[in-house]
Scaffold this motif. Structure first.
Motif, short mmCIF file in Angstrom:
data_model
loop_
_atom_site.label_atom_id
_atom_site.label_comp_id
_atom_site.label_asym_id
_atom_site.label_seq_id
_atom_site.Cartn_x
_atom_site.Cartn_y
_atom_site.Cartn_z
N VAL A 164 47.39 53.75 17.93
CA VAL A 164 46.62 52.52 17.78
C VAL A 164 47.00 51.80 16.49
CG1 VAL A 164 44.29 51.58 17.45
CG2 VAL A 164 44.69 53.42 19.13
N LEU A 165 47.09 52.55 15.40
CA LEU A 165 47.41 51.95 14.09
C LEU A 165 48.82 51.37 14.08
CD1 LEU A 165 45.90 54.75 11.82
CD2 LEU A 165 45.03 52.43 12.04
N LEU A 166 49.79 52.14 14.59
CA LEU A 166 51.18 51.69 14.57
C LEU A 166 51.38 50.47 15.46
CD1 LEU A 166 53.03 55.13 14.63
CD2 LEU A 166 53.18 53.42 12.82
N GLY A 167 50.75 50.48 16.63
CA GLY A 167 50.88 49.34 17.53
C GLY A 167 50.46 48.05 16.87
N ARG A 168 49.38 48.10 16.10
CA ARG A 168 48.91 46.91 15.39
C ARG A 168 49.88 46.52 14.29
NH1 ARG A 168 43.02 45.78 12.54
NH2 ARG A 168 43.71 43.99 11.32
N GLU A 169 50.26 47.48 13.45
CA GLU A 169 51.10 47.15 12.31
C GLU A 169 52.46 46.59 12.74
OE1 GLU A 169 50.05 47.25 9.24
OE2 GLU A 169 48.14 48.20 9.73
N LEU A 170 53.06 47.19 13.76
CA LEU A 170 54.42 46.81 14.16
C LEU A 170 54.47 45.45 14.84
CD1 LEU A 170 55.58 50.30 15.48
CD2 LEU A 170 56.35 49.16 13.38
N ALA A 190 46.30 44.74 24.07
CA ALA A 190 45.93 46.03 23.50
C ALA A 190 46.73 47.16 24.14
CB ALA A 190 44.43 46.27 23.68
N PHE A 191 46.97 47.08 25.44
CA PHE A 191 47.74 48.12 26.12
C PHE A 191 49.18 48.17 25.61
CE2 PHE A 191 50.72 49.35 29.47
CZ PHE A 191 50.31 50.66 29.70
N GLN A 192 49.78 46.99 25.44
CA GLN A 192 51.16 46.95 24.95
C GLN A 192 51.25 47.50 23.54
OE1 GLN A 192 52.01 42.78 25.55
NE2 GLN A 192 53.04 43.15 27.50
N ARG A 193 50.28 47.15 22.69
CA ARG A 193 50.27 47.69 21.33
C ARG A 193 50.13 49.21 21.35
NH1 ARG A 193 46.60 43.45 20.47
NH2 ARG A 193 44.91 44.94 20.08
N LEU A 194 49.24 49.70 22.19
CA LEU A 194 49.03 51.15 22.28
C LEU A 194 50.27 51.86 22.79
CD1 LEU A 194 47.07 53.55 22.07
CD2 LEU A 194 46.38 53.08 24.43
N ALA A 195 50.92 51.28 23.81
CA ALA A 195 52.13 51.90 24.37
C ALA A 195 53.25 51.94 23.34
CB ALA A 195 52.58 51.14 25.61
N LEU A 196 53.47 50.82 22.64
CA LEU A 196 54.51 50.79 21.62
C LEU A 196 54.17 51.77 20.49
CD1 LEU A 196 57.03 49.56 20.27
CD2 LEU A 196 55.54 47.80 19.29
N GLY A 197 52.92 51.73 20.04
CA GLY A 197 52.51 52.64 18.98
C GLY A 197 52.65 54.10 19.38
N GLY A 198 52.35 54.41 20.64
CA GLY A 198 52.48 55.79 21.11
C GLY A 198 53.91 56.29 21.08
N VAL A 199 54.83 55.45 21.52
CA VAL A 199 56.25 55.83 21.51
C VAL A 199 56.74 56.06 20.08
CG1 VAL A 199 58.60 55.07 22.01
CG2 VAL A 199 56.77 54.67 23.68
N ILE A 200 56.40 55.13 19.19
CA ILE A 200 56.88 55.24 17.80
C ILE A 200 56.20 56.40 17.09
CG2 ILE A 200 57.11 54.04 15.61
CD1 ILE A 200 58.88 53.00 17.90
#
Length: 242
Positions: A164-170, A190-200
């Protein structure tokens, strides 16, 4: 999810771009320099503390080597746990360069519209990001402790929190440079941010891959932001145009 995968693929393909490589080298140098300084301070403190703690239980002469070994182990654990926080804070200061490198290659029509954030705003964003990361990870700690008996529970808790945190920051790295005064929030879902944050967040748990993860995430976040703003070069099926 296909947009996130496509964004990550385009970001990965650009890692050999000289502009991206310069940011990678600079951010890694500063990050490792910070951890080097932390390591020196920790070494001095831990050596004394551990020698004092081990004195009653170890034969004479073994306290020093045992304390040195434990100090190294504790520093490595601290490095592994806090690397993502420090790396992202450092990356904030070079985010302009990543955003511009991605835009100049993929979105030249908007490359000139990105504003350069003043140092004070960059510093403020970095401090807020560090603060959010520390607060939310500390709030998650009791839950992780309760789930210790499950073995995988604590890792999943921290993975979700940091996703959640990384998705927002990135995604904010690009969004803040194009945001208009009347904009109310990031256009990335929100889903796209969560998905990106999860991968990173997952990549940051893997040795060596964690060195590239912040750069990869920032570049992919730029792609997602421009897609959400309707300037991505992505078609409605989620695939990048040739």
């Amino acid at each position: 999810m296909s947009l996130v995968i496509a964004s990550l693929a385009k970001a990965f393909a650009q890692l050999s771009d000289p502009a991206i490589l310069r940011v990678l080298v600079k951010s890694l140098f500063v990050t490792l320099l910070i951890f080097g300084g932390i390591g020196v301070l920790m070494w001095s403190f831990l050596m004394e503390a551990l020698e004092w703690a081990l004195l009653p239980i170890l034969p004479e002469g073994f306290e020093g080597p045992a304390a040195a070994f434990l100090a190294v182990v504790l520093w490595l654990i601290a490095f592994w746990l806090t690397f993502r926080i420090v790396a992202l804070a450092v990356l904030q200061f070079f985010a302009d360069e990543i955003v511009r490198a991605v835009e100049q290659r993929h979105y030249p029509e908007v490359a000139s519209s990105a504003r350069d954030l003043p140092f004070r705003e960059d510093l403020s964003n970095s401090l807020r990001g560090i603060g959010r990361a520390l607060v939310f990870n500390l709030l998650a700690l009791p839950i992780a402790i309760i789930l210790l008996f499950t073995a995988i529970g604590p890792a999943l808790v921290f993975l979700i929190v940091n996703a959640v945190l990384l998705g927002r920051e990135l995604t904010d790295m690009a969004w803040l440079r194009h945001r208009q005064p009347d904009d109310t929030g990031t256009p990335v879902s929100a889903f796209q941010r969560l998905a990106l944050g999860g991968v990173i967040a997952g990549l940051m748990l893997v040795p060596f891959a964690n060195l590239l993860a912040p750069i990869l995430g920032a570049a992919a976040g730029t792609h997602l932001t421009h897609h959400a703003r309707g300037r991505s070069g992505l078609d409605q099926r989620g695939a990048f145009d040739a």
